[in-house]
Design a protein around this motif. Sequence first.
Motif, PDB file in Angstrom:
ATOM      1  N   GLN A  36      50.694  21.521  35.719  1.00  0.00           N
ATOM      2  CA  GLN A  36      49.586  22.003  34.897  1.00  0.00           C
ATOM      3  C   GLN A  36      49.073  23.348  35.363  1.00  0.00           C
ATOM      4  O   GLN A  36      48.491  24.100  34.582  1.00  0.00           O
ATOM      5  CB  GLN A  36      48.448  20.986  34.899  1.00  0.00           C
ATOM      6  CG  GLN A  36      48.800  19.713  34.172  1.00  0.00           C
ATOM      7  CD  GLN A  36      47.658  18.707  34.181  1.00  0.00           C
ATOM      8  OE1 GLN A  36      46.656  18.884  34.876  1.00  0.00           O
ATOM      9  NE2 GLN A  36      47.805  17.649  33.423  1.00  0.00           N
ATOM     10  N   PRO A  39      51.529  27.068  34.220  1.00  0.00           N
ATOM     11  CA  PRO A  39      51.282  27.872  33.008  1.00  0.00           C
ATOM     12  C   PRO A  39      50.073  28.801  33.119  1.00  0.00           C
ATOM     13  O   PRO A  39      50.077  29.902  32.561  1.00  0.00           O
ATOM     14  CB  PRO A  39      51.059  26.826  31.920  1.00  0.00           C
ATOM     15  CG  PRO A  39      51.778  25.619  32.409  1.00  0.00           C
ATOM     16  CD  PRO A  39      51.627  25.651  33.903  1.00  0.00           C
ATOM     17  N   THR A  40      49.044  28.395  33.869  1.00  0.00           N
ATOM     18  CA  THR A  40      47.889  29.283  34.034  1.00  0.00           C
ATOM     19  C   THR A  40      48.246  30.484  34.903  1.00  0.00           C
ATOM     20  O   THR A  40      47.723  31.570  34.690  1.00  0.00           O
ATOM     21  CB  THR A  40      46.682  28.545  34.630  1.00  0.00           C
ATOM     22  OG1 THR A  40      46.963  28.150  35.965  1.00  0.00           O
ATOM     23  CG2 THR A  40      46.317  27.326  33.790  1.00  0.00           C
ATOM     24  N   ILE A  42      51.251  31.870  35.002  1.00  0.00           N
ATOM     25  CA  ILE A  42      52.055  32.733  34.122  1.00  0.00           C
ATOM     26  C   ILE A  42      51.148  33.510  33.181  1.00  0.00           C
ATOM     27  O   ILE A  42      51.356  34.708  32.948  1.00  0.00           O
ATOM     28  CB  ILE A  42      53.087  31.886  33.360  1.00  0.00           C
ATOM     29  CG1 ILE A  42      54.112  31.312  34.340  1.00  0.00           C
ATOM     30  CG2 ILE A  42      53.776  32.706  32.268  1.00  0.00           C
ATOM     31  CD1 ILE A  42      55.036  30.274  33.741  1.00  0.00           C
ATOM     32  N   GLU A  43      50.114  32.845  32.653  1.00  0.00           N
ATOM     33  CA  GLU A  43      49.156  33.522  31.782  1.00  0.00           C
ATOM     34  C   GLU A  43      48.416  34.623  32.548  1.00  0.00           C
ATOM     35  O   GLU A  43      48.204  35.720  32.029  1.00  0.00           O
ATOM     36  CB  GLU A  43      48.165  32.507  31.216  1.00  0.00           C
ATOM     37  CG  GLU A  43      47.159  33.105  30.262  1.00  0.00           C
ATOM     38  CD  GLU A  43      46.198  32.070  29.734  1.00  0.00           C
ATOM     39  OE1 GLU A  43      45.955  32.082  28.526  1.00  0.00           O
ATOM     40  OE2 GLU A  43      45.680  31.268  30.543  1.00  0.00           O
ATOM     41  N   PHE A  76      48.488  35.265  24.840  1.00  0.00           N
ATOM     42  CA  PHE A  76      47.528  34.571  25.697  1.00  0.00           C
ATOM     43  C   PHE A  76      46.161  34.708  25.060  1.00  0.00           C
ATOM     44  O   PHE A  76      45.917  35.600  24.252  1.00  0.00           O
ATOM     45  CB  PHE A  76      47.529  35.128  27.130  1.00  0.00           C
ATOM     46  CG  PHE A  76      47.240  36.599  27.234  1.00  0.00           C
ATOM     47  CD1 PHE A  76      45.936  37.063  27.238  1.00  0.00           C
ATOM     48  CD2 PHE A  76      48.271  37.513  27.336  1.00  0.00           C
ATOM     49  CE1 PHE A  76      45.663  38.404  27.339  1.00  0.00           C
ATOM     50  CE2 PHE A  76      48.010  38.866  27.428  1.00  0.00           C
ATOM     51  CZ  PHE A  76      46.710  39.311  27.432  1.00  0.00           C
ATOM     52  N   LYS A 101      39.725  28.730  34.315  1.00  0.00           N
ATOM     53  CA  LYS A 101      40.532  27.737  33.612  1.00  0.00           C
ATOM     54  C   LYS A 101      40.186  26.372  34.194  1.00  0.00           C
ATOM     55  O   LYS A 101      40.134  26.190  35.396  1.00  0.00           O
ATOM     56  CB  LYS A 101      42.031  27.987  33.814  1.00  0.00           C
ATOM     57  CG  LYS A 101      42.616  29.015  32.921  1.00  0.00           C
ATOM     58  CD  LYS A 101      42.653  28.501  31.511  1.00  0.00           C
ATOM     59  CE  LYS A 101      43.525  29.394  30.672  1.00  0.00           C
ATOM     60  NZ  LYS A 101      43.718  28.890  29.343  1.00  0.00           N
TER      61      LYS A 101
END
Length: 120
Positions: A36, A39-40, A42-43, A76, A101
């Motif tokens: 989980q 992905p944050t 990568i963003e 994004f 996030k």
Amino acid sequence: MRVLRWGRAARQRGISFIGLLFVAVVIGCVGVVVAQVIPTLIEYQAILKASKKAAEGTTVPEVRAIFDRAQAIDDFNAVAGKDLVVQKVGDKVVVSFNYEKEIHLFGPAFLLLKYEGRSS
């Protein structure tokens, strides 16, 4: 003739079934959280790249427009052009941002990630 005190079982080493289950559960929980978080990250890298590209602009509206175009391309939505802090340091334009996030883990437990970055 050699006599073994406890037989062959005394020489065996390793992990028990309960220990194996415990290790598997811990690795599984860590794996779910990492899956989980990635992905944050990568963003964040996409936002950082867009802010560095936006720093090529000369005016605040131009910087925000460049960032918004990069946002549409990299897809994004954590930060928009209006959320940027644009400053001029010497003769360079510096674009900075920060955002949070929140990742739901289980029940009332959440993982809060705070990201911040700047171009320069």
